[in-house]
Scaffold this motif. Structure first.
Motif, PDB file in Angstrom:
ATOM      1  N   GLU A   1       1.034   3.559  -4.116  1.00  0.00           N
ATOM      2  CA  GLU A   1       1.285   3.433  -2.681  1.00  0.00           C
ATOM      3  C   GLU A   1       0.076   3.819  -1.837  1.00  0.00           C
ATOM      4  N   ASP A   2      -0.781   4.689  -2.386  1.00  0.00           N
ATOM      5  CA  ASP A   2      -1.984   5.094  -1.644  1.00  0.00           C
ATOM      6  C   ASP A   2      -2.939   3.935  -1.427  1.00  0.00           C
ATOM      7  N   PHE A   3      -2.821   2.897  -2.254  1.00  0.00           N
ATOM      8  CA  PHE A   3      -3.756   1.772  -2.203  1.00  0.00           C
ATOM      9  C   PHE A   3      -3.096   0.505  -1.652  1.00  0.00           C
ATOM     10  N   ALA A   4      -2.087   0.688  -0.823  1.00  0.00           N
ATOM     11  CA  ALA A   4      -1.425  -0.444  -0.181  1.00  0.00           C
ATOM     12  C   ALA A   4      -2.435  -1.227   0.663  1.00  0.00           C
ATOM     13  N   ASN A   5      -2.130  -2.501   0.903  1.00  0.00           N
ATOM     14  CA  ASN A   5      -3.074  -3.386   1.605  1.00  0.00           C
ATOM     15  C   ASN A   5      -3.548  -2.812   2.934  1.00  0.00           C
ATOM     16  N   GLU A   6      -2.646  -2.138   3.641  1.00  0.00           N
ATOM     17  CA  GLU A   6      -3.031  -1.622   4.957  1.00  0.00           C
ATOM     18  C   GLU A   6      -3.984  -0.426   4.846  1.00  0.00           C
ATOM     19  N   ASN A   7      -4.003   0.228   3.694  1.00  0.00           N
ATOM     20  CA  ASN A   7      -4.891   1.379   3.505  1.00  0.00           C
ATOM     21  C   ASN A   7      -6.248   0.999   2.918  1.00  0.00           C
ATOM     22  N   LEU A   8      -6.309  -0.142   2.259  1.00  0.00           N
ATOM     23  CA  LEU A   8      -7.496  -0.513   1.494  1.00  0.00           C
ATOM     24  C   LEU A   8      -8.775  -0.581   2.332  1.00  0.00           C
ATOM     25  N   PRO A   9      -8.770  -1.186   3.536  1.00  0.00           N
ATOM     26  CA  PRO A   9     -10.013  -1.248   4.311  1.00  0.00           C
ATOM     27  C   PRO A   9     -10.599   0.132   4.610  1.00  0.00           C
ATOM     28  N   HIS A  10      -9.748   1.080   4.953  1.00  0.00           N
ATOM     29  CA  HIS A  10     -10.230   2.438   5.245  1.00  0.00           C
ATOM     30  C   HIS A  10     -10.829   3.089   4.001  1.00  0.00           C
TER      31      HIS A  10
END
Length: 247
Positions: free
Chosen positions: A224-233
């Motif tokens: 869950e830490d690497f969800a699409n919304e988190n990946l750019p950051h």
């Protein structure tokens, strides 16, 4: 190499350090003496000497583990002109604080192994744990793909044949090739499914000023830490850490 002109005490010390590096956890004095074929009294004196110079830690239960005291020696081996290895720990500490995830810096050790050189824990109450000084097969996981991104396919094939560990890459011979291709195409590899520990790992290669891959930077967490919304950051934070190593 023949045993001529060698120092037995040094060889015994090396045996203890190598055994501790192989262990995912700490070892007792008795275990080290028995497994390294060293008398209890000699083993005790070696352990005391290593503790004196900060190369090992004595845990609360009386067992022993490697410490960060060996890090300067390791950095001296892998350092190249223009690389900011002396600040590796602070760079990883900043990366962990920025992302909220544990992270590690891994290098290639010999032909068949990847080696955790430095790591930093996630700032929260829980984190994906591990330890420095631990080795894994060079072909394994996102770290392996990042370290081998510039290698020839024939080399990777030979490495897979040489390694006997029970890892996903041995069961699925195309897994390593797919992972390396991802690094080559997009500059990073995310592995949330194909690993022995069922964790998420996001790795990027670290290059020296000459463009040679010298290490891999990895963020560790749950899927869950690497969800699409988190990946750019996360990728932005990794890119910043890559720059810091060359500053």
């Amino acid at each position: 190499m023949k045993n001529e002109h060698t120092i037995p005490a040094v060889e015994k010390t090396i045996a203890i350090l190598e055994r501790m590096a192989q262990q995912n956890g700490s070892l007792t004095h008795a275990q080290l003496a028995q497994e390294c074929g060293i008398t209890a009294s000699t083993c005790y004196r070696i352990l005391r000497s290593l503790m004196k110079y900060g190369w090992i830690n004595k845990e609360a239960d009386g067992s022993f583990s490697l410490s960060g005291g060996l890090l300067p020696l390791s950095l001296g081996v892998v350092s190249q002109k223009g690389e900011n290895w002396e600040n590796a720990q602070s760079i990883l500490d900043s990366l962990a604080a920025e992302t909220g995830l544990s992270c590690k810096l891994s290098i290639r050790k010999g032909e068949l192994e990847q080696y955790v050189l430095v790591r930093a824990e996630a700032p929260g109450p829980f984190s994906i744990s591990g330890k420095t000084g631990v080795g894994f097969p060079i072909v394994e996981g996102s770290v392996g793909a990042a370290l081998l991104a510039d290698s020839l396919k024939s080399e990777r094939t030979a490495l897979l044949r040489a390694i006997t560990a029970d890892i996903p890459e041995k069961k699925d011979r195309d897994l390593l090739e797919r992972s390396v291709e991802m690094v080559q195409q997009q500059g990073y590899i995310l592995n949330t499914d194909h690993n022995r520990w069922r964790i998420g790992a996001l790795s990027v290669p670290l290059r020296n000023p000459a463009g040679k891959i010298v290490a891999a930077l990895t963020l560790l967490g749950v899927a869950e830490d690497f969800a699409n919304e988190n990946l750019p950051h996360l990728l932005k934070a990794l890119a910043q850490a890559q720059k810091q190593f060359l500053s």
